[in-house]
Design an enzyme around this catalytic site. Structure first.
Site, PDB file in Angstrom:
ATOM      1  N   SER A  89       0.860  -1.183   0.000  1.00  0.00           N
ATOM      2  CA  SER A  89       0.000   0.000   0.000  1.00  0.00           C
ATOM      3  C   SER A  89       0.895   1.231   0.000  1.00  0.00           C
ATOM      4  O   SER A  89       2.051   1.173   0.441  1.00  0.00           O
ATOM      5  CB  SER A  89      -0.883   0.014   1.250  1.00  0.00           C
ATOM      6  OG  SER A  89      -1.431   1.299   1.485  1.00  0.00           O
ATOM      7  N   TYR A 100      -2.401  -0.934  10.366  1.00  0.00           N
ATOM      8  CA  TYR A 100      -2.357  -1.132   8.916  1.00  0.00           C
ATOM      9  C   TYR A 100      -1.055  -0.585   8.335  1.00  0.00           C
ATOM     10  O   TYR A 100      -0.346  -1.264   7.577  1.00  0.00           O
ATOM     11  CB  TYR A 100      -3.561  -0.444   8.278  1.00  0.00           C
ATOM     12  CG  TYR A 100      -3.682  -0.651   6.781  1.00  0.00           C
ATOM     13  CD1 TYR A 100      -4.320  -1.789   6.271  1.00  0.00           C
ATOM     14  CD2 TYR A 100      -3.186   0.283   5.886  1.00  0.00           C
ATOM     15  CE1 TYR A 100      -4.439  -1.980   4.903  1.00  0.00           C
ATOM     16  CE2 TYR A 100      -3.297   0.099   4.513  1.00  0.00           C
ATOM     17  CZ  TYR A 100      -3.938  -1.041   4.031  1.00  0.00           C
ATOM     18  OH  TYR A 100      -4.042  -1.227   2.667  1.00  0.00           O
TER      19      TYR A 100
END
Length: 268
Positions: free
Chosen positions: A153, A166
């Site tokens: 990401s 995350y």
């Protein structure tokens, strides 16, 4: 990227029942690969992925498994070998978000995200490397003994308050991937990562379900559009092919320019 660049190759894609994983599975299948579609709970979505892949003229199977569980990952690879005799491409993609401010985050919410997003990628990478070392370079299939493509990401480099579990998991993927490359490139194993920006999937539905929210999201994307799973899939198919054979230990950002930090435009 339709064609035959991945003909006779076998791919495992985790979390491939929807979203980015499904987009990657489709792109690999269109390029000629046979695909093992891993899923956690969405059996219907996994079967839809399989049927679509078969409509492209390739073969596919769905295999249920929790990537955070060691035995599930081992079984995933065993089933792939039992069905297709080899594995050439592994795409650890499965991931989740459980969002809280740091001071409100329970240990279990931290641990679950790390278990799936990072430990799951480690387990898939470990089994892949074992297999690639055993197989070696398969003549007339690929120049590499195997291709690992970690799905990360933009938050491997962009801090994300309120999502520390995350962001930490994605930052960890970067060093995992580079360390694998450093250790196994000599064995003709290629290990790279793709870091998506804002891609239209269920994981971010709540951040773009109104026109106002969509406009706010687009402020972060210089290219002016939200990405689609196909955008990631086509890069993955290229990265799995011999066209990118000399790329190893790298992260490709597929984000419409998000990592240029557009909020700083004009502030120099």
């Amino acid at each position: 990227m339709e064609g035959t660049t991945l003909n006779n190759q076998i791919a495992i894609v985790t979390g491939a029942s929807s979203g980015i994983g499904q987009g990657i599975a489709f792109a690999l299948g269109k390029a000629g690969a046979k695909v093992v579609v891993n899923y956690h709970s969405n059996a219907e979505g996994a079967q839809e992925t399989v049927e679509k892949l078969k409509s492209f003229g390739t073969d596919a199977i769905a295999v249920k498994g929790d990537v955070s569980k060691e035995q599930d990952v081992i079984t995933l690879f065993q089933k792939a070998i039992a069905m297709f005799d080899a594995v050439d491409i592994v795409v650890p993609n499965a991931g989740i978000q459980i969002d809280y401010k740091l001071h409100e985050m329970a240990l279990e919410d931290w641990q679950k995200v790390i278990d799936i997003n990072l430990t799951g990628q480690f387990l898939c990478a470990r089994e892949a490397v074992k297999l690639f070392l055993k197989q070696g370079v398969r003549d007339h299939i690929s120049k590499a003994a195997g291709k690992l493509i970690h799905i990360s990401s933009v938050h491997d480099v962009i801090p994300w308050s309120g999502h520390v579990n995350y962001a930490a998991s994605k930052g960890g993927i970067d060093m995992l991937m580079k360390s694998i490359c450093q250790g196994y490139a000599v064995d003709k194993i290629r290990c790279n990562a793709i870091s998506p920006g804002a891609i239209a999937t269920k994981i971010n539905e709540n951040a773009r379900d109104t026109e106002e929210e969509r406009k706010e999201m687009l402020k972060l994307i210089p290219y002016g559009r939200i990405g689609q799973p196909k955008d990631i899939g086509e890069v993955a198919a290229w990265l799995a092919s011999d066209h990118s054979d000399y790329i190893n230990g790298e992260t490709i950002y597929v984000d419409g320019g998000m990592t240029t930090y557009p909020g700083f435009k004009g502030n120099g």
